[in-house]
Write a protein that holds these residues in place. Structure first.
Motif: not given
Length: 367
Positions: A9-20
């Motif tokens: 969950k922590e990593i997926e939250d970081e992925v969602s916050r990171t602009q691609r």
């Protein structure tokens, strides 16, 4: 397990916050590789949560296997009962089906096994409910029917797709066209057959480093993403065709039905009233990609009643012989074929010849 879920969950939250974009692809690739590794750990424990046991271990029969997946009370049991004439308990409350209920349907000379699987819930990929057992059985299917309530199809469709993706099931996709070979030395070599929008050497190295791979040859033959490369490195992804069954169309208007017909890979039906089953079965046949081969004994008419059914990707004369009887190949001389797979009918062919649907084949043995 809770610690792994929290880390995911922590990593997926970081992925969602990171602009691609091109600059963040390196970091996103690392994060996604970490999630893939953690999910593999999650699915590996406990081993008792596999596809077998408690009524989930159903032997494969027939020429293909189709699994019904959906949320509780969307009509899977009614569909199985009306398609295959098999009783699967139906009631007005959720989770009526608690184990896998098999049935068989005969269509165009083939024998297709149908599996009514228990309803899954959101979070199945994280171990909630019986999601692991359900999706473990789904991985063994030739085709998946995702049964959706026509009144809320798009939301449920996204949730179920996300659950299946979490288990490494890729729906209506082909494996990425990426060549990957580990080696003992020489570092990471990257070749690009087509221009890349997302992957470069640094991103590839970052992803491989998460798997402690520092020497490999990678050839990108498609415009690949970091997800594609991770799937290839993981090597345990399952690519399965899928049809979305939009059930209960008796509850919507004709105008709404016209809109629903535009959803890709979808067939609107009414399991209760048996509406549109013809379209469903025809689409099922297309997605299973099967071919029927009629055998012809020497001096007799072809047997059009009981064809030998093969998958189109493996419809060689050799596979036909093996399905008839493994001893046939030992005495095989050649085959005579009538049909669209040959230039002339009849035509003599070898065991490597690829057969087409409804070809007629006579096997000639050595004297």
């Amino acid at each position: 397990m809770s610690a792994i879920l929290q880390r995911i969950k922590e990593i997926e939250d970081e992925v969602s916050r990171t602009q691609r974009n091109k600059n963040t692809e390196y970091h996103l690739g690392q994060l996604k590789a970490k999630v893939a590794k953690l999910r593999r750990e999650l699915l590996a424990e406990p081993k008792s949560s596999g596809g077998g046991g408690d009524g989930f271990d159903v032997s494969k029969t027939g020429d293909a296997r189709v699994g019904f997946i959906g949320f509780p009370s969307v009509g899977k049991s009614t569909l199985l009962s009306n398609l295959a004439g098999v009783y699967s308990e139906v009631a007005a409350y959720e989770f009526t089906t608690l184990t896998t209920v098999p049935g068989v349907i005969r269509y165009k000379g083939s024998k297709v096994q149908l599996l009514d699987l228990p309803g899954i819930i959101e979070g199945a990929k994280d171990g909630k409910g019986r999601g692991r057992q359900v999706i473990a059985v789904a991985r063994t299917c030739s085709l998946i029917f995702i049964v959706l309530d026509v009144l809320k199809p798009l939301h449920d469709k996204k949730v179920i797709e996300r659950e299946l993706e979490g288990f490494g099931i890729r729906l209506n996709k082909q494996p990425p066209d990426i060549s990957y070979r580990k080696k003992n030395k020489g570092g990471v070599n990257l070749s690009q057959v087509v221009p890349q929008s997302y992957l470069d050497l640094n991103t590839v190295k970052a992803i491989l480093a998460e798997y402690k791979i520092h020497n490999a040859d990678i050839v990108l033959k498609c415009d690949a993403t970091s997800d594609d490369l991770i799937d290839v490195v993981e090597g345990n992804r399952t690519y399965i065709p899928c049809i979305y069954l939009l059930n209960k169309i008796d509850q919507i208007s004709i105008q709404e039905l016209d809109i629903i017909y535009k959803i890709p890979h979808a067939v609107p039906i009414s399991a209760h009233h048996k509406w549109n089953f013809d379209d469903l079965l025809e689409k099922m046949w297309d997605y299973l990609n099967l071919v029927r081969i009629y055998t012809k004994p020497k001096g007799q008419l072809p047997d059009y009643e009981t064809p030998v059914v093969l998958h189109a990707d493996a419809s060689t004369v050799e596979n036909l012989c093996n399905k008839l009887h493994k001893a046939i190949l030992r005495e095989f001389k050649h085959a005579v074929v009538w049909g669209t797979s040959v230039k002339f009918s009849p035509m003599r062919v070898g065991k490597e010849h690829v057969l087409h649907d409804e070809d007629v084949v006579q096997i000639v043995k050595k004297l």
